[in-house]
Write a protein that holds these residues in place. Structure first.
Motif, PDB file in Angstrom:
ATOM      1  N   ARG A   7      28.557 -58.917 105.022  1.00  0.00           N
ATOM      2  CA  ARG A   7      27.419 -59.662 104.488  1.00  0.00           C
ATOM      3  C   ARG A   7      27.698 -60.105 103.057  1.00  0.00           C
ATOM      4  O   ARG A   7      28.344 -59.395 102.281  1.00  0.00           O
ATOM      5  N   LYS A   8      27.214 -61.296 102.728  1.00  0.00           N
ATOM      6  CA  LYS A   8      27.385 -61.827 101.379  1.00  0.00           C
ATOM      7  C   LYS A   8      26.354 -61.183 100.454  1.00  0.00           C
ATOM      8  O   LYS A   8      25.140 -61.308 100.688  1.00  0.00           O
ATOM      9  N   ARG A   9      26.816 -60.517  99.416  1.00  0.00           N
ATOM     10  CA  ARG A   9      25.886 -59.898  98.476  1.00  0.00           C
ATOM     11  C   ARG A   9      25.330 -60.944  97.528  1.00  0.00           C
ATOM     12  O   ARG A   9      26.078 -61.640  96.846  1.00  0.00           O
ATOM     13  N   VAL A  10      23.995 -61.027  97.479  1.00  0.00           N
ATOM     14  CA  VAL A  10      23.294 -61.976  96.611  1.00  0.00           C
ATOM     15  C   VAL A  10      22.589 -61.181  95.526  1.00  0.00           C
ATOM     16  O   VAL A  10      21.620 -60.467  95.799  1.00  0.00           O
ATOM     17  N   GLY A  11      23.052 -61.293  94.296  1.00  0.00           N
ATOM     18  CA  GLY A  11      22.431 -60.583  93.179  1.00  0.00           C
ATOM     19  C   GLY A  11      21.410 -61.462  92.485  1.00  0.00           C
ATOM     20  O   GLY A  11      21.750 -62.498  91.922  1.00  0.00           O
ATOM     21  N   ILE A  12      20.144 -61.068  92.567  1.00  0.00           N
ATOM     22  CA  ILE A  12      19.042 -61.832  91.976  1.00  0.00           C
ATOM     23  C   ILE A  12      18.570 -61.089  90.729  1.00  0.00           C
ATOM     24  O   ILE A  12      18.047 -59.975  90.818  1.00  0.00           O
ATOM     25  N   GLU A  38      18.057 -66.173 118.714  1.00  0.00           N
ATOM     26  CA  GLU A  38      17.764 -65.342 119.877  1.00  0.00           C
ATOM     27  C   GLU A  38      17.900 -63.852 119.556  1.00  0.00           C
ATOM     28  O   GLU A  38      17.260 -63.017 120.184  1.00  0.00           O
ATOM     29  N   ARG A  39      18.716 -63.528 118.566  1.00  0.00           N
ATOM     30  CA  ARG A  39      18.931 -62.129 118.198  1.00  0.00           C
ATOM     31  C   ARG A  39      18.337 -61.812 116.827  1.00  0.00           C
ATOM     32  O   ARG A  39      18.788 -60.906 116.124  1.00  0.00           O
ATOM     33  N   ARG A  40      17.293 -62.556 116.461  1.00  0.00           N
ATOM     34  CA  ARG A  40      16.684 -62.404 115.134  1.00  0.00           C
ATOM     35  C   ARG A  40      16.258 -60.971 114.866  1.00  0.00           C
ATOM     36  O   ARG A  40      16.401 -60.464 113.753  1.00  0.00           O
ATOM     37  N   ARG A  41      15.704 -60.286 115.867  1.00  0.00           N
ATOM     38  CA  ARG A  41      15.211 -58.916 115.658  1.00  0.00           C
ATOM     39  C   ARG A  41      16.318 -57.874 115.759  1.00  0.00           C
ATOM     40  O   ARG A  41      16.110 -56.712 115.394  1.00  0.00           O
ATOM     41  N   ASP A  42      17.482 -58.274 116.245  1.00  0.00           N
ATOM     42  CA  ASP A  42      18.537 -57.305 116.511  1.00  0.00           C
ATOM     43  C   ASP A  42      19.666 -57.330 115.487  1.00  0.00           C
ATOM     44  O   ASP A  42      20.390 -56.347 115.345  1.00  0.00           O
ATOM     45  N   GLU A  43      19.822 -58.449 114.797  1.00  0.00           N
ATOM     46  CA  GLU A  43      20.929 -58.593 113.863  1.00  0.00           C
ATOM     47  C   GLU A  43      20.409 -58.871 112.456  1.00  0.00           C
ATOM     48  O   GLU A  43      19.402 -59.553 112.289  1.00  0.00           O
ATOM     49  N   PRO A  44      21.093 -58.375 111.447  1.00  0.00           N
ATOM     50  CA  PRO A  44      20.652 -58.617 110.067  1.00  0.00           C
ATOM     51  C   PRO A  44      21.065 -59.999 109.585  1.00  0.00           C
ATOM     52  O   PRO A  44      21.851 -60.697 110.227  1.00  0.00           O
ATOM     53  N   SER A  45      20.524 -60.373 108.449  1.00  0.00           N
ATOM     54  CA  SER A  45      20.947 -61.608 107.798  1.00  0.00           C
ATOM     55  C   SER A  45      22.417 -61.499 107.398  1.00  0.00           C
ATOM     56  O   SER A  45      22.903 -60.411 107.066  1.00  0.00           O
ATOM     57  N   PRO A  46      23.155 -62.613 107.390  1.00  0.00           N
ATOM     58  CA  PRO A  46      24.520 -62.587 106.869  1.00  0.00           C
ATOM     59  C   PRO A  46      24.558 -62.426 105.350  1.00  0.00           C
ATOM     60  O   PRO A  46      25.625 -62.266 104.767  1.00  0.00           O
ATOM     61  N   PHE A  47      23.393 -62.489 104.723  1.00  0.00           N
ATOM     62  CA  PHE A  47      23.266 -62.264 103.281  1.00  0.00           C
ATOM     63  C   PHE A  47      22.592 -60.913 103.034  1.00  0.00           C
ATOM     64  O   PHE A  47      21.737 -60.481 103.805  1.00  0.00           O
ATOM     65  N   LEU A  48      22.954 -60.272 101.942  1.00  0.00           N
ATOM     66  CA  LEU A  48      22.299 -59.035 101.523  1.00  0.00           C
ATOM     67  C   LEU A  48      21.731 -59.261 100.124  1.00  0.00           C
ATOM     68  O   LEU A  48      22.446 -59.141  99.123  1.00  0.00           O
ATOM     69  N   PRO A  49      20.449 -59.642 100.007  1.00  0.00           N
ATOM     70  CA  PRO A  49      19.865 -59.886  98.685  1.00  0.00           C
ATOM     71  C   PRO A  49      19.551 -58.586  97.958  1.00  0.00           C
ATOM     72  O   PRO A  49      18.996 -57.652  98.546  1.00  0.00           O
ATOM     73  N   LEU A  50      19.925 -58.536  96.680  1.00  0.00           N
ATOM     74  CA  LEU A  50      19.714 -57.358  95.844  1.00  0.00           C
ATOM     75  C   LEU A  50      19.066 -57.785  94.535  1.00  0.00           C
ATOM     76  O   LEU A  50      19.492 -58.759  93.916  1.00  0.00           O
ATOM     77  N   LEU A  51      18.055 -57.049  94.104  1.00  0.00           N
ATOM     78  CA  LEU A  51      17.400 -57.311  92.821  1.00  0.00           C
ATOM     79  C   LEU A  51      18.093 -56.505  91.737  1.00  0.00           C
ATOM     80  O   LEU A  51      18.258 -55.289  91.863  1.00  0.00           O
ATOM     81  N   ILE A  52      18.503 -57.195  90.665  1.00  0.00           N
ATOM     82  CA  ILE A  52      19.275 -56.573  89.596  1.00  0.00           C
ATOM     83  C   ILE A  52      18.516 -56.730  88.277  1.00  0.00           C
ATOM     84  O   ILE A  52      18.098 -57.836  87.920  1.00  0.00           O
TER      85      ILE A  52
END
Length: 212
Positions: A7-12, A38-52
């Protein structure tokens, strides 16, 4: 586990008096993106947003919202995407040397650097927009032009991409900009599906939406 590692880490970045939608809008976009509807509930976002934040303490955003960051700047993991939101509190950080050094360090390592609203002024004060085309909230366009003559300020743009750097107009424009970042990484179809899930109009044009 392997999917999580990719997953792409997104630092906000958040700070006192940060504008709520400036950081929540991008957070929403990056958190609800899916590679398969179709797999919205089963798979996470390809991004991982993080609050910094500078410290691990709760941050008071505009309107009194209290926000607990995932990381402080000292323990922040490597980031693929850097997001700098705006808000009235930006004024207190225009000469924040420690923040500027951190932004420059993280921007040098990130694939993509972005700013929402007056977050563009924070990137500007760190020297990260020199020689680039950029925009900001309509109330601060002249300030940006007069304070940072090395930047080509775009008055007529809702969001601007110049190489790996994205900037946007005020507040809600961060959603449009973030959808364009999704498009850059995973294509227009995924970005449009993300906007549709949010019931948000996809930004087919980069033109500023208000009359100056």
């Amino acid at each position: 586990m392997e999917a999580l590692m990719e997953r792409k880490r997104v630092g906000i970045v958040i700070y006192e008096e940060v504008e709520v939608l400036d950081f929540c809008g991008p957070f929403e976009v990056f958190s609800v993106t899916r590679m398969s509807e179709e797999r919205r509930r089963d798979e996470p976002s390809p991004f991982l947003p993080l609050l910094i934040a500078e410290r691990s303490n709760p941050v008071n955003a505009t309107g009194g919202m209290q926000v607990l960051p995932h990381h402080s700047m000292s323990d922040c993991p490597p980031l693929d995407i850097l997001v700098v939101p705006g808000g009235w509190g930006y004024r207190h950080h225009m000469k924040n040397v420690a923040l500027h050094q951190w932004l420059r360090s993280r921007a040098a390592q990130a694939e993509t650097v972005t700013a929402v609203c007056t977050g563009s002024l924070l990137l500007s004060s760190a020297g990260l927009l020199d020689g680039l085309r950029a925009t900001t909230h309509w109330r601060f366009l002249d300030t940006m032009r007069d304070s940072f003559p090395e930047i080509s300020v775009q008055y007529d743009k809702h969001f601007v991409r110049d190489g790996r750097v994205f900037t946007s107009a005020g507040i809600s424009a961060g959603i449009d900009m973030s959808l364009k970042v999704v498009e850059q990484y995973f294509g227009e179809a995924i970005a449009r599906a993300t906007a549709r899930h949010m019931e948000y109009p996809y930004p087919d044009t980069d033109s500023r939406r208000i009359q100056l």
